[in-house]
Design a protein around this motif. Structure first.
Motif, PDB file in Angstrom:
ATOM      1  N   SER A 156       3.568 -15.625  -4.574  1.00  0.00           N
ATOM      2  CA  SER A 156       2.623 -15.106  -3.577  1.00  0.00           C
ATOM      3  C   SER A 156       2.965 -15.582  -2.172  1.00  0.00           C
ATOM      4  CB  SER A 156       1.197 -15.544  -3.918  1.00  0.00           C
ATOM      5  OG  SER A 156       1.047 -16.948  -3.768  1.00  0.00           O
ATOM      6  N   GLN A 184      -0.203 -14.730   0.082  1.00  0.00           N
ATOM      7  CA  GLN A 184      -1.194 -13.726  -0.276  1.00  0.00           C
ATOM      8  C   GLN A 184      -2.382 -14.415  -0.935  1.00  0.00           C
ATOM      9  OE1 GLN A 184       1.442 -11.253  -2.708  1.00  0.00           O
ATOM     10  NE2 GLN A 184       0.981  -9.526  -1.382  1.00  0.00           N
ATOM     11  N   ASN A 185      -3.589 -13.936  -0.623  1.00  0.00           N
ATOM     12  CA  ASN A 185      -4.762 -14.505  -1.275  1.00  0.00           C
ATOM     13  C   ASN A 185      -4.947 -13.878  -2.660  1.00  0.00           C
ATOM     14  OD1 ASN A 185      -5.936 -11.954  -0.885  1.00  0.00           O
ATOM     15  ND2 ASN A 185      -7.086 -12.590   0.933  1.00  0.00           N
ATOM     16  N   SER A 186      -6.040 -14.237  -3.320  1.00  0.00           N
ATOM     17  CA  SER A 186      -6.270 -13.767  -4.688  1.00  0.00           C
ATOM     18  C   SER A 186      -6.439 -12.255  -4.770  1.00  0.00           C
ATOM     19  CB  SER A 186      -7.508 -14.461  -5.267  1.00  0.00           C
ATOM     20  OG  SER A 186      -8.656 -14.185  -4.464  1.00  0.00           O
ATOM     21  N   ARG A 187      -6.739 -11.608  -3.650  1.00  0.00           N
ATOM     22  CA  ARG A 187      -6.876 -10.149  -3.623  1.00  0.00           C
ATOM     23  C   ARG A 187      -5.566  -9.453  -3.237  1.00  0.00           C
ATOM     24  NH1 ARG A 187     -11.334 -12.142  -1.033  1.00  0.00           N
ATOM     25  NH2 ARG A 187     -10.464 -11.602   1.010  1.00  0.00           N
ATOM     26  N   GLY A 188      -4.500 -10.232  -3.061  1.00  0.00           N
ATOM     27  CA  GLY A 188      -3.218  -9.664  -2.695  1.00  0.00           C
ATOM     28  C   GLY A 188      -3.076  -9.345  -1.227  1.00  0.00           C
ATOM     29  N   GLU A 189      -3.991  -9.875  -0.383  1.00  0.00           N
ATOM     30  CA  GLU A 189      -3.936  -9.622   1.058  1.00  0.00           C
ATOM     31  C   GLU A 189      -3.149 -10.729   1.741  1.00  0.00           C
ATOM     32  OE1 GLU A 189      -8.086  -9.784   1.738  1.00  0.00           O
ATOM     33  OE2 GLU A 189      -8.420  -7.636   1.380  1.00  0.00           O
TER      34      GLU A 189
END
Length: 519
Positions: free
Chosen positions: A176, A209-214
């Motif tokens: 990530s 990337q955060n847990s939401r993929g952002e």
């Protein structure tokens, strides 16, 4: 020093002197030529344009147009470069390579037929130029391309800035997180605009990337870079995540320096101080490092003697705390053009970009498999990974046909952006409902036998409910036989050839009892 490519390598060079013709740099050219000679191509383009508008003499207008074309070429503006080279030809500027340069720039704008005409004109005057031959072959390839690969690409808009962002590298210990090189101006306290590129100064960033993929906000890899007297870019990290290599160009020396390779080590979760990697004389270029996963082989770009022309890819092997004598990767990879941005995948495959191999225009990304000694099996990655613009700086997720790369496609300013890519997994599924009438449960030992042309020969048990799902493979033919004690066998044929996406083959099967007359 030899000619350098465009922004992708220029940002890594301290002082560049490029005497491309006989112009003295005085008189009609004046300060514009001096600005060009020190490599400030963005600034030189503006000055040369002003000089061109005032100039009346046709020869000098042709000469100015020639240097203007190179200024645009080195700041990756092919349309403007092609127009300037066209004027130089029209005014009969006596440099035959102008035909080659204009053809290359037209090729990058998609004007392949016009480029072919110029390549033919140039080859009629200059015999045996491999760049021209490959350039024409590339135009023909672009006009009649093979089918595109199944790669799906997407621009990472939240990651990219208004300036160039390129050469991503996925953190080996955290998929990530990526590192990348950027010419953005954000959070930099030094001068805001480079006279070479018209953008910010080259710096390495890291982002997660955060847990939401952002994507989160990118951060400087080394905080001292905000005030540094150097530019950094193109990072590569060993598989254990403990050692990194990158390109550094210093401005704090009284002597001209080429780009250098430096290394940092991680201790206690933090990167330490950078040290220089010694590979040869300081006056040469050493850039775009790519370290093998085990840390024992270093690939890099250089203009050292013994190359094939332009920028070549070299390799060196670890020798204790030092690196051995560099070795050129040979003619399968290196050409009279530029080979740059190497990357070593965890499976040992080497990836690089070239404008000398046969491709689609500009820099193309190639895959190289080492066969023996200096022999390699080279394959163009095809469209849509490659385009008529510059495509380079690829990085892969471990054990996946997915990752990131950079490209200047769809950008009239020649700005590089980061794209993601992946080959979607194709998963055929055979889904069935087996019944024997009156909603009775299936007898014990009801089974499905699956036989495939790829060698599959397996049997699964079907539950009393009659519902089953079988995972198949793409590009195969299957025979699936359903059997139950006291019932006739039922056979289905499934063809998964030519699938471009996952597909579920659904069927309802009503088994006939053996005691029943079957017509």
């Amino acid at each position: 020093m030899k000619q350098f490519y465009h922004i992708l390598i220029i940002v890594l060079i301290v002082i560049i002197t490029l005497p491309l013709g006989g112009c003295s740099g005085t008189g009609h050219m004046g300060k514009a030529k001096k600005t060009y000679d020190i490599g400030e191509y963005y600034r030189a383009a503006g000055s040369l344009n002003r000089v061109y508008r005032r100039e009346k003499n046709k020869y000098y207008k042709g000469e100015i147009s020639y240097y203007l074309g190179h200024s645009y070429r080195r700041t990756n503006q092919p349309r403007r470069a092609a127009s300037a080279f066209s004027r130089a030809i029209r005014y009969e500027y006596p440099e035959i390579k102008t035909l080659l340069y204009q053809a290359q720039e037209l090729q990058k704008t998609g004007k392949f037929e016009d480029a072919i005409i110029l390549y033919d004109q140039y080859m009629a005057e200059v015999f045996g130029d491999q760049l021209a031959y490959n350039g024409k072959a590339s135009c023909n390839l672009a006009l009649n391309p093979p089918p595109p690969t199944r790669h799906k690409i997407e621009e990472q808009r939240k990651l990219n800035s208004r300036n160039s962002d390129f050469s991503p590298f996925i953190a080996p210990d955290d998929p990530s997180q990526i590192y990348f090189t950027s010419l953005r101006n954000e959070k930099k306290k030094r001068r805001q605009e480079s006279h070479i590129t018209g953008q910010g100064y080259s710096t390495i960033y890291t982002v997660i990337q955060n847990s939401r993929g952002e994507w989160m906000t990118p951060e400087l890899l080394m905080e001292e870079e905000a005030n540094a007297q150097w530019e950094d870019g193109v990072l590569s990290i060993t598989a254990d995540g403990r050692e990194a290599y990158f390109t550094r160009t210093r401005f704090d020396s009284p002597e001209p320096l080429g780009a250098e390779i430096w290394t940092i080590k991680k201790m206690g979760g933090r990167w330490g101080n950078a040290t220089k990697v010694v590979l040869g004389p300081d006056s040469l270029i050493y850039a775009h490092p790519a370290v093998s996963p085990d840390g024992n082989t270093l690939y890099f770009v250089s203009d050292m003697p013994g190359g094939k022309g332009g920028k070549d890819i070299w390799t060196a092997f670890r020798d204790g705390d030092n690196w051995g004598v560099p070795v050129n990767l040979g003619p399968d990879i290196n050409t009279a053009g530029d080979e740059m941005f190497p990357y070593v995948r965890d499976n040992g495959l080497l990836y690089f970009s070239s404008n000398g191999q046969i491709g689609y225009g500009g820099l193309d990304i190639f895959e190289a498999e080492h066969i023996e000694d200096d022999r390699w099996k080279i394959q163009n990655m095809g469209q849509p990974i490659n385009s008529m613009s510059d495509d380079f700086g690829i990085t892969f997720h471990q054990n996946r046909e997915a990752g990131y790369f950079s490209s200047s496609r769809n950008n009239s300013r020649g700005i590089d952006n980061i794209f993601s890519f992946e080959i979607p997994v194709i998963q055929p599924v055979f889904s069935g409902l087996v019944s024997i009438g009156d909603q009775q449960p299936l007898p014990e030992n009801t089974k499905a036998r699956i036989i495939g042309t790829e060698g599959t020969n397996t049997t699964i048990k079907i539950q009393p409910s009659g519902i089953f799902n079988v995972l198949l493979k793409p590009d195969n033919d299957y025979i699936i036989q359903i059997s139950a004690p006291g019932y006739y066998n039922h056979t289905e044929k499934i063809n998964t050839n030519g699938l471009t996406e996952s597909k579920k083959f659904e069927i309802q099967i009503n088994l006939k009892p053996i005691t029943q007359n079957v017509p």
